[in-house]
Design an enzyme around this catalytic site. Structure first.
Site, short mmCIF file in Angstrom:
data_model
loop_
_atom_site.label_atom_id
_atom_site.label_comp_id
_atom_site.label_asym_id
_atom_site.label_seq_id
_atom_site.Cartn_x
_atom_site.Cartn_y
_atom_site.Cartn_z
N ASP A 161 0.84 -1.21 0.00
CA ASP A 161 0.00 0.00 0.00
C ASP A 161 0.87 1.25 0.00
O ASP A 161 0.56 2.24 -0.67
CB ASP A 161 -0.94 0.02 1.21
CG ASP A 161 -1.80 1.29 1.19
OD1 ASP A 161 -2.54 1.47 0.23
OD2 ASP A 161 -1.69 2.10 2.13
N ARG A 168 -0.20 6.17 -6.83
CA ARG A 168 -1.55 6.68 -7.14
C ARG A 168 -1.59 8.19 -6.97
O ARG A 168 -2.22 8.90 -7.74
CB ARG A 168 -2.58 6.03 -6.21
CG ARG A 168 -2.86 4.58 -6.59
CD ARG A 168 -3.64 3.90 -5.49
NE ARG A 168 -4.88 4.56 -5.17
CZ ARG A 168 -5.45 4.58 -3.97
NH1 ARG A 168 -4.89 3.94 -2.95
NH2 ARG A 168 -6.58 5.21 -3.78
N SER A 183 -6.81 -0.08 -0.24
CA SER A 183 -5.80 0.64 0.55
C SER A 183 -6.23 0.70 2.02
O SER A 183 -5.45 0.40 2.93
CB SER A 183 -5.65 2.04 -0.06
OG SER A 183 -4.93 2.87 0.78
N1 URA Z 1 -7.00 6.70 2.75
C1 URA Z 1 -6.27 5.58 2.51
O1 URA Z 1 -5.70 4.98 3.42
N2 URA Z 1 -6.18 5.14 1.25
C2 URA Z 1 -6.80 5.74 0.22
O2 URA Z 1 -6.69 5.26 -0.90
C3 URA Z 1 -7.55 6.90 0.47
C4 URA Z 1 -7.66 7.36 1.76
#
Ligand code: URA
Length: 444
Positions: A161, A168, A183
Protein backbone atom coordinates in the site's frame (compact mmCIF):
# COMPACT_ATOMS: atom_id res chain seq x y z
CA UNK A 1 0.77 -14.09 -18.46
CA UNK A 2 3.04 -11.04 -18.76
CA UNK A 3 2.26 -7.74 -17.03
CA UNK A 4 1.57 -6.21 -20.47
CA UNK A 5 -1.15 -8.83 -21.04
CA UNK A 6 -2.58 -8.13 -17.55
CA UNK A 7 -2.76 -4.40 -18.37
CA UNK A 8 -4.39 -5.17 -21.74
CA UNK A 9 -6.94 -7.41 -20.07
CA UNK A 10 -8.01 -4.79 -17.55
CA UNK A 11 -7.92 -2.07 -20.21
CA UNK A 12 -10.46 -4.14 -22.18
CA UNK A 13 -12.71 -4.32 -19.12
CA UNK A 14 -12.05 -7.98 -18.32
CA UNK A 15 -11.69 -9.31 -14.79
CA UNK A 16 -8.22 -10.28 -13.53
CA UNK A 17 -7.65 -13.65 -11.93
CA UNK A 18 -6.54 -13.92 -8.29
CA UNK A 19 -3.14 -15.19 -9.49
CA UNK A 20 -2.69 -12.19 -11.80
CA UNK A 21 -3.52 -9.80 -8.94
CA UNK A 22 -1.10 -11.64 -6.61
CA UNK A 23 1.68 -11.56 -9.18
CA UNK A 24 1.16 -7.86 -9.80
CA UNK A 25 1.22 -6.93 -6.09
CA UNK A 26 4.24 -9.14 -5.36
CA UNK A 27 6.13 -7.99 -8.46
CA UNK A 28 5.50 -4.30 -7.83
CA UNK A 29 6.31 -4.47 -4.10
CA UNK A 30 9.67 -6.13 -4.68
CA UNK A 31 10.55 -3.81 -7.58
CA UNK A 32 10.29 -6.35 -10.42
CA UNK A 33 7.44 -4.41 -12.07
CA UNK A 34 8.44 -0.83 -12.89
CA UNK A 35 6.38 2.24 -11.98
CA UNK A 36 5.35 2.88 -15.61
CA UNK A 37 3.67 -0.51 -15.97
CA UNK A 38 2.09 -0.34 -12.50
CA UNK A 39 0.78 3.14 -13.39
CA UNK A 40 -0.78 1.80 -16.58
CA UNK A 41 -2.54 -0.96 -14.66
CA UNK A 42 -3.75 1.48 -11.97
CA UNK A 43 -5.16 3.74 -14.67
CA UNK A 44 -6.92 0.78 -16.32
CA UNK A 45 -8.41 -0.14 -12.90
CA UNK A 46 -9.38 3.50 -12.37
CA UNK A 47 -11.47 3.46 -15.57
CA UNK A 48 -12.69 -0.14 -15.63
CA UNK A 49 -13.15 -0.80 -11.90
CA UNK A 50 -12.86 -4.16 -10.17
CA UNK A 51 -15.43 -6.74 -9.17
CA UNK A 52 -16.03 -7.69 -5.54
CA UNK A 53 -13.94 -10.86 -6.03
CA UNK A 54 -11.06 -8.94 -7.63
CA UNK A 55 -11.09 -6.32 -4.87
CA UNK A 56 -10.99 -8.99 -2.14
CA UNK A 57 -8.07 -10.62 -3.97
CA UNK A 58 -6.29 -7.25 -4.15
CA UNK A 59 -6.75 -6.62 -0.41
CA UNK A 60 -5.49 -10.12 0.44
CA UNK A 61 -2.44 -9.74 -1.80
CA UNK A 62 -1.66 -6.35 -0.21
CA UNK A 63 -1.99 -7.73 3.34
CA UNK A 64 0.31 -10.62 2.37
CA UNK A 65 3.00 -8.14 1.25
CA UNK A 66 3.97 -7.47 4.89
CA UNK A 67 3.46 -8.37 8.55
CA UNK A 68 0.19 -8.57 10.38
CA UNK A 69 -0.54 -7.95 14.07
CA UNK A 70 -2.12 -10.94 15.83
CA UNK A 71 -2.69 -9.66 19.42
CA UNK A 72 -2.37 -13.20 20.87
CA UNK A 73 -2.62 -11.93 24.44
CA UNK A 74 -5.75 -9.82 23.91
CA UNK A 75 -8.93 -11.83 24.33
CA UNK A 76 -11.53 -9.07 23.92
CA UNK A 77 -12.84 -7.85 20.57
CA UNK A 78 -10.54 -5.26 19.03
CA UNK A 79 -12.26 -2.37 17.31
CA UNK A 80 -10.99 0.53 15.23
CA UNK A 81 -12.49 3.36 13.24
CA UNK A 82 -11.26 4.93 10.05
CA UNK A 83 -12.23 8.17 8.43
CA UNK A 84 -11.91 8.59 4.67
CA UNK A 85 -10.34 11.99 5.35
CA UNK A 86 -11.38 15.54 5.97
CA UNK A 87 -10.46 18.99 7.26
CA UNK A 88 -10.22 19.50 11.03
CA UNK A 89 -11.04 15.84 11.61
CA UNK A 90 -9.32 15.10 14.91
CA UNK A 91 -11.91 12.57 16.08
CA UNK A 92 -9.40 9.67 16.30
CA UNK A 93 -7.52 11.54 19.04
CA UNK A 94 -10.73 11.70 21.07
CA UNK A 95 -12.48 8.45 20.21
CA UNK A 96 -9.56 6.02 20.61
CA UNK A 97 -8.88 6.95 24.28
CA UNK A 98 -12.62 7.10 25.06
CA UNK A 99 -13.14 3.56 23.78
CA UNK A 100 -9.89 2.17 25.21
CA UNK A 101 -10.66 3.65 28.64
CA UNK A 102 -13.80 1.48 28.65
CA UNK A 103 -11.78 -1.70 28.10
CA UNK A 104 -12.25 -2.13 24.34
CA UNK A 105 -8.81 -2.45 22.68
CA UNK A 106 -8.15 -0.05 19.79
CA UNK A 107 -5.15 -0.92 17.60
CA UNK A 108 -4.90 2.02 15.23
CA UNK A 109 -2.81 2.42 12.07
CA UNK A 110 -3.15 6.01 10.91
CA UNK A 111 -2.02 8.04 7.96
CA UNK A 112 -0.40 11.38 7.25
CA UNK A 113 -2.06 14.42 5.77
CA UNK A 114 -2.90 13.93 2.15
CA UNK A 115 -3.64 16.80 -0.22
CA UNK A 116 -5.93 19.23 1.59
CA UNK A 117 -6.84 16.70 4.32
CA UNK A 118 -5.08 16.36 7.66
CA UNK A 119 -3.64 13.11 9.05
CA UNK A 120 -3.73 11.68 12.56
CA UNK A 121 0.00 10.86 12.48
CA UNK A 122 0.98 14.48 11.78
CA UNK A 123 -1.29 15.69 14.58
CA UNK A 124 0.23 13.21 17.04
CA UNK A 125 3.76 14.05 15.94
CA UNK A 126 3.09 17.71 16.72
CA UNK A 127 3.39 16.60 20.36
CA UNK A 128 7.14 16.74 21.11
CA UNK A 129 8.68 13.28 21.36
CA UNK A 130 5.56 11.35 20.25
CA UNK A 131 6.73 8.41 18.14
CA UNK A 132 4.42 6.55 15.81
CA UNK A 133 7.13 4.20 14.51
CA UNK A 134 6.54 1.07 16.57
CA UNK A 135 7.43 -2.45 15.52
CA UNK A 136 4.56 -4.92 15.28
CA UNK A 137 5.77 -6.46 18.59
CA UNK A 138 5.76 -3.08 20.37
CA UNK A 139 2.35 -2.32 18.86
CA UNK A 140 0.91 -5.62 20.12
CA UNK A 141 2.47 -5.15 23.57
CA UNK A 142 1.06 -1.64 23.98
CA UNK A 143 -2.43 -2.68 22.83
CA UNK A 144 -2.31 -5.55 25.31
CA UNK A 145 -1.05 -3.42 28.23
CA UNK A 146 -2.72 -0.05 27.65
CA UNK A 147 -5.56 -0.89 25.28
CA UNK A 148 -4.53 1.44 22.46
CA UNK A 149 -1.57 2.31 20.27
CA UNK A 150 -1.30 4.70 17.35
CA UNK A 151 1.15 3.67 14.66
CA UNK A 152 2.07 4.72 11.16
CA UNK A 153 2.62 2.52 8.20
CA UNK A 154 6.20 1.98 9.25
CA UNK A 155 8.44 -1.04 8.83
CA UNK A 156 6.80 -3.94 7.14
CA UNK A 157 3.11 -3.02 7.52
CA UNK A 158 1.42 -3.37 4.13
CA UNK A 159 4.46 -2.20 2.12
CA UNK A 160 2.40 -2.76 -1.05
CA UNK A 161 0.00 0.00 0.00
CA UNK A 162 2.84 2.35 0.84
CA UNK A 163 4.29 1.98 -2.66
CA UNK A 164 1.00 1.86 -4.52
CA UNK A 165 -0.40 4.83 -2.63
CA UNK A 166 2.60 6.99 -3.49
CA UNK A 167 2.22 6.01 -7.14
CA UNK A 168 -1.55 6.68 -7.14
CA UNK A 169 -0.89 10.09 -5.64
CA UNK A 170 1.29 11.16 -8.58
CA UNK A 171 -0.70 9.41 -11.33
CA UNK A 172 -4.09 10.85 -10.36
CA UNK A 173 -5.55 7.43 -9.54
CA UNK A 174 -6.43 8.02 -5.89
CA UNK A 175 -10.16 8.45 -6.48
CA UNK A 176 -10.96 4.90 -7.47
CA UNK A 177 -13.43 3.02 -5.29
CA UNK A 178 -11.70 -0.42 -5.48
CA UNK A 179 -8.25 1.14 -4.96
CA UNK A 180 -9.37 3.24 -1.97
CA UNK A 181 -11.16 0.19 -0.53
CA UNK A 182 -8.09 -2.03 -0.89
CA UNK A 183 -5.80 0.64 0.55
CA UNK A 184 -7.94 1.23 3.65
CA UNK A 185 -8.92 -2.35 4.36
CA UNK A 186 -5.45 -3.84 3.85
CA UNK A 187 -4.11 -1.56 6.63
CA UNK A 188 -7.08 -2.18 8.91
CA UNK A 189 -6.87 -5.96 8.49
CA UNK A 190 -3.10 -5.84 9.11
CA UNK A 191 -3.58 -4.05 12.44
CA UNK A 192 -5.55 -7.08 13.66
CA UNK A 193 -9.06 -5.76 14.37
CA UNK A 194 -12.24 -7.80 14.67
CA UNK A 195 -14.61 -4.94 13.95
CA UNK A 196 -14.33 -1.65 12.14
CA UNK A 197 -16.35 1.55 12.04
CA UNK A 198 -15.90 3.69 8.94
CA UNK A 199 -16.60 7.37 8.74
CA UNK A 200 -17.20 7.92 5.04
CA UNK A 201 -17.29 11.61 4.30
CA UNK A 202 -19.01 13.54 1.55
CA UNK A 203 -18.99 17.30 0.87
CA UNK A 204 -16.47 19.84 -0.38
CA UNK A 205 -13.64 18.68 1.92
CA UNK A 206 -14.06 14.94 1.22
CA UNK A 207 -12.22 12.80 -1.34
CA UNK A 208 -15.61 11.92 -2.85
CA UNK A 209 -17.58 15.18 -2.54
CA UNK A 210 -20.72 13.78 -4.12
CA UNK A 211 -22.88 11.91 -1.62
CA UNK A 212 -23.80 9.25 -4.22
CA UNK A 213 -20.09 8.42 -4.74
CA UNK A 214 -19.43 8.42 -0.98
CA UNK A 215 -22.37 6.02 -0.53
CA UNK A 216 -20.93 3.70 -3.23
CA UNK A 217 -17.58 3.74 -1.44
CA UNK A 218 -19.27 2.98 1.90
CA UNK A 219 -21.15 0.00 0.45
CA UNK A 220 -18.01 -1.28 -1.23
CA UNK A 221 -15.98 -1.01 2.00
CA UNK A 222 -18.70 -2.80 3.96
CA UNK A 223 -19.03 -5.63 1.40
CA UNK A 224 -15.31 -6.22 0.99
CA UNK A 225 -14.69 -5.89 4.76
CA UNK A 226 -17.39 -8.49 5.40
CA UNK A 227 -15.80 -10.84 2.85
CA UNK A 228 -12.55 -10.45 4.78
CA UNK A 229 -14.25 -11.58 7.99
CA UNK A 230 -14.59 -8.18 9.69
CA UNK A 231 -17.74 -6.91 11.37
CA UNK A 232 -18.01 -3.59 9.65
CA UNK A 233 -20.32 -0.58 9.62
CA UNK A 234 -20.08 2.82 7.97
CA UNK A 235 -21.53 6.22 8.77
CA UNK A 236 -22.05 8.76 5.98
CA UNK A 237 -21.05 12.14 7.39
CA UNK A 238 -20.94 15.73 6.20
CA UNK A 239 -17.56 17.31 5.41
CA UNK A 240 -18.75 20.55 3.82
CA UNK A 241 -17.27 22.63 6.63
CA UNK A 242 -14.22 21.83 8.81
CA UNK A 243 -15.00 19.64 11.81
CA UNK A 244 -14.73 21.47 15.13
CA UNK A 245 -13.07 24.86 15.51
CA UNK A 246 -9.39 24.10 14.85
CA UNK A 247 -7.56 23.18 11.63
CA UNK A 248 -3.82 22.54 11.93
CA UNK A 249 -1.86 19.90 13.78
CA UNK A 250 -1.06 21.22 17.26
CA UNK A 251 -4.18 23.42 17.25
CA UNK A 252 -6.25 20.27 16.70
CA UNK A 253 -4.44 18.41 19.49
CA UNK A 254 -5.25 21.32 21.80
CA UNK A 255 -8.91 21.25 20.79
CA UNK A 256 -9.02 17.48 21.37
CA UNK A 257 -7.48 17.90 24.84
CA UNK A 258 -10.29 20.29 25.75
CA UNK A 259 -12.93 17.78 24.66
CA UNK A 260 -11.09 14.90 26.37
CA UNK A 261 -11.07 16.83 29.62
CA UNK A 262 -14.81 17.46 29.50
CA UNK A 263 -14.67 21.16 28.57
CA UNK A 264 -17.28 22.59 26.23
CA UNK A 265 -16.40 22.60 22.56
CA UNK A 266 -17.72 22.64 19.01
CA UNK A 267 -21.09 20.87 18.88
CA UNK A 268 -20.32 18.99 15.64
CA UNK A 269 -17.03 17.61 16.97
CA UNK A 270 -18.58 16.44 20.23
CA UNK A 271 -21.56 14.97 18.40
CA UNK A 272 -19.55 12.94 15.90
CA UNK A 273 -17.01 11.82 18.52
CA UNK A 274 -19.70 10.51 20.87
CA UNK A 275 -21.69 8.91 18.06
CA UNK A 276 -18.64 7.11 16.66
CA UNK A 277 -17.34 6.09 20.09
CA UNK A 278 -20.80 4.70 20.90
CA UNK A 279 -20.91 2.70 17.66
CA UNK A 280 -17.45 1.29 18.43
CA UNK A 281 -18.53 0.31 21.94
CA UNK A 282 -21.49 -1.54 20.44
CA UNK A 283 -19.19 -3.28 17.95
CA UNK A 284 -16.95 -4.24 20.87
CA UNK A 285 -19.88 -5.69 22.83
CA UNK A 286 -19.54 -3.16 25.66
CA UNK A 287 -23.16 -2.00 25.59
CA UNK A 288 -26.49 -3.35 24.44
CA UNK A 289 -28.04 -0.12 23.14
CA UNK A 290 -26.79 2.97 21.38
CA UNK A 291 -28.16 5.11 24.22
CA UNK A 292 -26.22 3.20 26.85
CA UNK A 293 -23.03 3.21 24.74
CA UNK A 294 -23.27 6.95 24.22
CA UNK A 295 -23.80 7.58 27.92
CA UNK A 296 -20.74 5.46 28.74
CA UNK A 297 -18.67 7.40 26.19
CA UNK A 298 -19.83 10.78 27.53
CA UNK A 299 -18.99 9.72 31.10
CA UNK A 300 -15.35 9.06 30.17
CA UNK A 301 -15.04 12.71 29.10
CA UNK A 302 -16.68 14.04 32.25
CA UNK A 303 -14.72 11.79 34.63
CA UNK A 304 -11.31 12.44 33.06
CA UNK A 305 -10.89 8.71 32.24
CA UNK A 306 -10.48 9.42 28.49
CA UNK A 307 -7.98 12.23 29.14
CA UNK A 308 -5.95 10.00 31.46
CA UNK A 309 -5.96 7.23 28.84
CA UNK A 310 -4.65 9.65 26.22
CA UNK A 311 -1.83 10.69 28.56
CA UNK A 312 -1.01 7.02 29.22
CA UNK A 313 -0.85 6.29 25.47
CA UNK A 314 1.25 9.40 24.83
CA UNK A 315 3.64 8.51 27.65
CA UNK A 316 4.06 4.97 26.29
CA UNK A 317 4.86 6.48 22.88
CA UNK A 318 7.54 8.73 24.40
CA UNK A 319 5.69 12.04 24.22
CA UNK A 320 6.59 14.93 26.50
CA UNK A 321 3.26 14.86 28.26
CA UNK A 322 3.90 18.14 30.09
CA UNK A 323 2.66 19.87 26.89
CA UNK A 324 -0.57 17.91 27.09
CA UNK A 325 -1.09 18.77 30.74
CA UNK A 326 -0.15 22.44 30.19
CA UNK A 327 -0.77 23.19 26.50
CA UNK A 328 0.06 26.87 27.09
CA UNK A 329 3.75 25.82 27.43
CA UNK A 330 3.81 24.89 23.73
CA UNK A 331 5.79 27.39 21.64
CA UNK A 332 3.55 29.91 19.89
CA UNK A 333 3.44 30.48 16.14
CA UNK A 334 5.35 33.53 14.91
CA UNK A 335 2.35 35.57 13.75
CA UNK A 336 -1.36 35.50 14.17
CA UNK A 337 -4.17 37.56 12.87
CA UNK A 338 -7.96 37.55 13.18
CA UNK A 339 -10.17 37.68 10.12
CA UNK A 340 -13.39 39.55 10.83
CA UNK A 341 -16.94 39.23 9.51
CA UNK A 342 -17.52 41.17 6.29
CA UNK A 343 -21.17 41.90 7.05
CA UNK A 344 -23.98 41.46 9.56
CA UNK A 345 -25.88 38.21 9.13
CA UNK A 346 -25.17 34.50 9.31
CA UNK A 347 -22.29 32.31 8.26
CA UNK A 348 -23.70 30.51 5.25
CA UNK A 349 -20.66 28.46 4.32
CA UNK A 350 -17.11 27.67 5.45
CA UNK A 351 -15.83 25.81 2.40
CA UNK A 352 -13.85 22.86 3.78
CA UNK A 353 -11.75 22.26 0.65
CA UNK A 354 -10.68 25.91 0.43
CA UNK A 355 -9.85 25.98 4.14
CA UNK A 356 -7.81 22.76 3.79
CA UNK A 357 -5.94 24.16 0.78
CA UNK A 358 -5.25 27.44 2.60
CA UNK A 359 -3.92 25.39 5.55
CA UNK A 360 -1.49 23.51 3.29
CA UNK A 361 -0.15 26.81 1.88
CA UNK A 362 0.25 28.12 5.40
CA UNK A 363 2.47 25.14 6.28
CA UNK A 364 -0.04 22.98 8.18
CA UNK A 365 0.20 20.36 5.40
CA UNK A 366 2.62 19.33 2.67
CA UNK A 367 2.65 20.59 -0.89
CA UNK A 368 5.43 18.08 -1.75
CA UNK A 369 5.97 14.75 -0.01
CA UNK A 370 9.29 15.89 1.44
CA UNK A 371 7.98 19.21 2.87
CA UNK A 372 8.23 19.69 6.63
CA UNK A 373 5.13 20.71 8.51
CA UNK A 374 4.81 23.77 10.70
CA UNK A 375 2.93 22.18 13.59
CA UNK A 376 1.72 25.48 15.07
CA UNK A 377 0.24 26.72 11.79
CA UNK A 378 -3.47 26.69 11.15
CA UNK A 379 -6.79 28.27 11.95
CA UNK A 380 -9.09 28.53 14.92
CA UNK A 381 -12.64 29.40 13.90
CA UNK A 382 -14.74 31.33 16.40
CA UNK A 383 -17.93 30.90 14.42
CA UNK A 384 -19.38 27.98 12.45
CA UNK A 385 -21.95 27.57 9.70
CA UNK A 386 -25.33 28.91 10.82
CA UNK A 387 -23.92 31.21 13.53
CA UNK A 388 -25.07 34.82 13.63
CA UNK A 389 -22.30 37.42 13.22
CA UNK A 390 -21.91 41.17 13.33
CA UNK A 391 -19.69 43.00 10.87
CA UNK A 392 -16.17 43.40 12.29
CA UNK A 393 -16.29 40.58 14.83
CA UNK A 394 -13.52 37.92 14.60
CA UNK A 395 -14.60 34.82 12.70
CA UNK A 396 -11.28 32.98 12.55
CA UNK A 397 -7.74 33.46 13.86
CA UNK A 398 -4.88 32.50 11.55
CA UNK A 399 -1.57 31.22 12.99
CA UNK A 400 1.55 31.09 10.81
CA UNK A 401 5.31 31.52 10.73
CA UNK A 402 5.51 34.78 8.76
CA UNK A 403 3.35 37.82 8.24
CA UNK A 404 3.24 37.17 4.49
CA UNK A 405 2.00 33.60 4.92
CA UNK A 406 -0.66 34.73 7.37
CA UNK A 407 -1.71 37.48 4.97
CA UNK A 408 -1.97 35.03 2.04
CA UNK A 409 -4.01 32.64 4.17
CA UNK A 410 -6.31 35.52 5.17
CA UNK A 411 -7.06 36.25 1.48
CA UNK A 412 -7.72 32.57 0.76
CA UNK A 413 -9.96 32.19 3.82
CA UNK A 414 -11.85 35.29 2.98
CA UNK A 415 -12.99 33.53 -0.23
CA UNK A 416 -13.89 30.39 1.73
CA UNK A 417 -16.42 32.06 4.07
CA UNK A 418 -19.82 33.14 2.71
CA UNK A 419 -22.45 35.17 4.55
CA UNK A 420 -26.24 35.35 4.24
CA UNK A 421 -28.97 37.54 5.64
CA UNK A 422 -31.07 34.58 6.80
CA UNK A 423 -29.92 31.45 8.65
CA UNK A 424 -28.88 28.65 6.25
CA UNK A 425 -30.78 25.34 6.47
CA UNK A 426 -29.58 22.98 9.17
CA UNK A 427 -27.60 20.21 7.42
CA UNK A 428 -27.46 16.91 9.31
CA UNK A 429 -23.92 15.91 10.30
CA UNK A 430 -24.55 12.17 10.06
CA UNK A 431 -27.02 11.15 7.40
CA UNK A 432 -27.11 7.38 7.56
CA UNK A 433 -25.46 4.16 8.65
CA UNK A 434 -24.61 1.34 6.29
CA UNK A 435 -23.95 -2.29 7.13
CA UNK A 436 -24.12 -5.51 5.18
CA UNK A 437 -27.92 -5.50 5.44
CA UNK A 438 -28.29 -2.08 3.83
CA UNK A 439 -28.62 1.60 4.72
CA UNK A 440 -30.71 3.16 7.49
CA UNK A 441 -31.27 6.84 8.20
CA UNK A 442 -29.48 8.24 11.25
CA UNK A 443 -32.15 8.77 13.87
CA UNK A 444 -30.12 8.65 17.07
N1 URA B 1 -7.00 6.70 2.75
C1 URA B 1 -6.27 5.58 2.51
O1 URA B 1 -5.70 4.98 3.42
N2 URA B 1 -6.18 5.14 1.25
C2 URA B 1 -6.80 5.74 0.22
O2 URA B 1 -6.69 5.26 -0.90
C3 URA B 1 -7.55 6.90 0.47
C4 URA B 1 -7.66 7.36 1.76
Amino acid sequence: MSIVDVIARKQAGQALTTDQIDEFVKGYTRGAIPDYQASALLMAIYFQGMSRRETVALVRAMIASGSRAIHKTVSSRKVDKHSTGGVGDKTSLIIAPVVASLGIPVPMISGRGLGHTGGTLDKLESIPGFTTSLSIEQFEKQVSEIGCAFIGQSGNIVPADKKLYALRDVTCTVRSIPLVTASILSKKAAEGVDALLLDVKFGSGAFFPDVADARKLAFNLVEIGTDLGLEIQALLTDMNQPLGYAVGNWLEVKESLDILSGKSGAADLIEISLAEAAKMLLLGGKASSYKEARRLAAETLESGAAFNKFIEIAQAQKAEVSYLINPSNYPESGFNRALTAKEDGYIEEIHALKVGQAGVKLGAGREQKEDTINYQAGFVFHRKRGDEVSRGEPVVTIYGSTETKVQQAASALSGAIQYSKTPPPDNPLIISEIDIDGETGWLK
